[in-house]
Design a protein around this motif. Structure first.
Motif, PDB file in Angstrom:
ATOM      1  N   GLN A  47       0.519   0.603   5.878  1.00 40.58           N
ATOM      2  CA  GLN A  47      -0.926   0.707   5.690  1.00 40.58           C
ATOM      3  C   GLN A  47      -1.303   1.326   4.349  1.00 40.58           C
ATOM      4  N   SER A  48      -0.341   1.892   3.649  1.00 39.78           N
ATOM      5  CA  SER A  48      -0.643   2.564   2.387  1.00 39.78           C
ATOM      6  C   SER A  48      -1.104   1.594   1.298  1.00 39.78           C
ATOM      7  N   MET A  49      -0.871   0.328   1.483  1.00 40.77           N
ATOM      8  CA  MET A  49      -1.223  -0.673   0.478  1.00 40.77           C
ATOM      9  C   MET A  49      -2.553  -1.364   0.778  1.00 40.77           C
ATOM     10  N   ASN A  50      -3.273  -0.941   1.815  1.00 39.59           N
ATOM     11  CA  ASN A  50      -4.488  -1.650   2.220  1.00 39.59           C
ATOM     12  C   ASN A  50      -5.534  -1.754   1.118  1.00 39.59           C
ATOM     13  N   ILE A  51      -5.729  -0.707   0.328  1.00 34.27           N
ATOM     14  CA  ILE A  51      -6.732  -0.768  -0.743  1.00 34.27           C
ATOM     15  C   ILE A  51      -6.304  -1.777  -1.813  1.00 34.27           C
ATOM     16  N   GLU A  52      -5.008  -1.770  -2.155  1.00 42.38           N
ATOM     17  CA  GLU A  52      -4.521  -2.744  -3.136  1.00 42.38           C
ATOM     18  C   GLU A  52      -4.681  -4.167  -2.614  1.00 42.38           C
ATOM     19  N   PHE A  53      -4.402  -4.367  -1.312  1.00 43.10           N
ATOM     20  CA  PHE A  53      -4.533  -5.705  -0.729  1.00 43.10           C
ATOM     21  C   PHE A  53      -5.996  -6.141  -0.677  1.00 43.10           C
ATOM     22  N   ALA A  54      -6.876  -5.209  -0.355  1.00 43.32           N
ATOM     23  CA  ALA A  54      -8.303  -5.521  -0.324  1.00 43.32           C
ATOM     24  C   ALA A  54      -8.793  -5.891  -1.727  1.00 43.32           C
ATOM     25  N   THR A  55      -8.307  -5.164  -2.729  1.00 42.77           N
ATOM     26  CA  THR A  55      -8.682  -5.460  -4.117  1.00 42.77           C
ATOM     27  C   THR A  55      -8.166  -6.841  -4.513  1.00 42.77           C
ATOM     28  N   LEU A  56      -6.943  -7.157  -4.119  1.00 38.31           N
ATOM     29  CA  LEU A  56      -6.367  -8.468  -4.415  1.00 38.31           C
ATOM     30  C   LEU A  56      -7.184  -9.570  -3.752  1.00 38.31           C
TER      31      LEU A  56
END
Length: 121
Positions: free
Chosen positions: A95-104
């Motif tokens: 879940q630590s990558m959720n912001i990066e994935f949302a930005t992508l």
């Protein structure tokens, strides 16, 4: 394992698959027929599918220049598939990558809107 170790361990398998007409090794790896790819995908467990899509999407987003339009869409597609499969199968992802994935996803969506011709439709 180092990437070179992995490459060396699977190289004989890839060469054999090429000899048997399953894979083409030219500008990368590609199955010679869509049904072969589908059959290989169907042999994977749900956990393997999630892992494949997640790993591939993250690596694509991190290593290939996202300035190339297709890379936004491909990376986003793989990550979204992983998230959807994980939700269906009750698996958890990092879940630590959720912001990066949302930005992508946002960037891919904006780019999609830019290249679409909505006013003329």
């Amino acid at each position: 394992l180092l990437a070179s170790d992995v490459s060396q361990s699977i190289l004989p398998c890839l060469e054999r698959a090429q000899e048997e007409g399953i894979l083409e090794i030219e500008d990368g790896l590609r199955f010679t027929h869509d049904m072969i790819q589908e059959a290989a995908y169907d042999l994977m467990s749900p956990e393997e599918r999630v892992g494949y899509h997640y790993t591939f999407g993250v690596q694509l987003a991190a290593q290939i220049p996202l300035s190339e339009e297709a890379n936004y869409f491909a990376a986003t597609d793989h990550i979204n598939r992983a998230k959807a499969l994980a939700a269906i199968e009750g698996l958890s992802l990092d879940q630590s990558m959720n912001i990066e994935f949302a930005t992508l996803n946002l960037t891919a969506g904006k780019r999609s809107m830019e290249i679409s011709d909505f006013p003329s439709a």
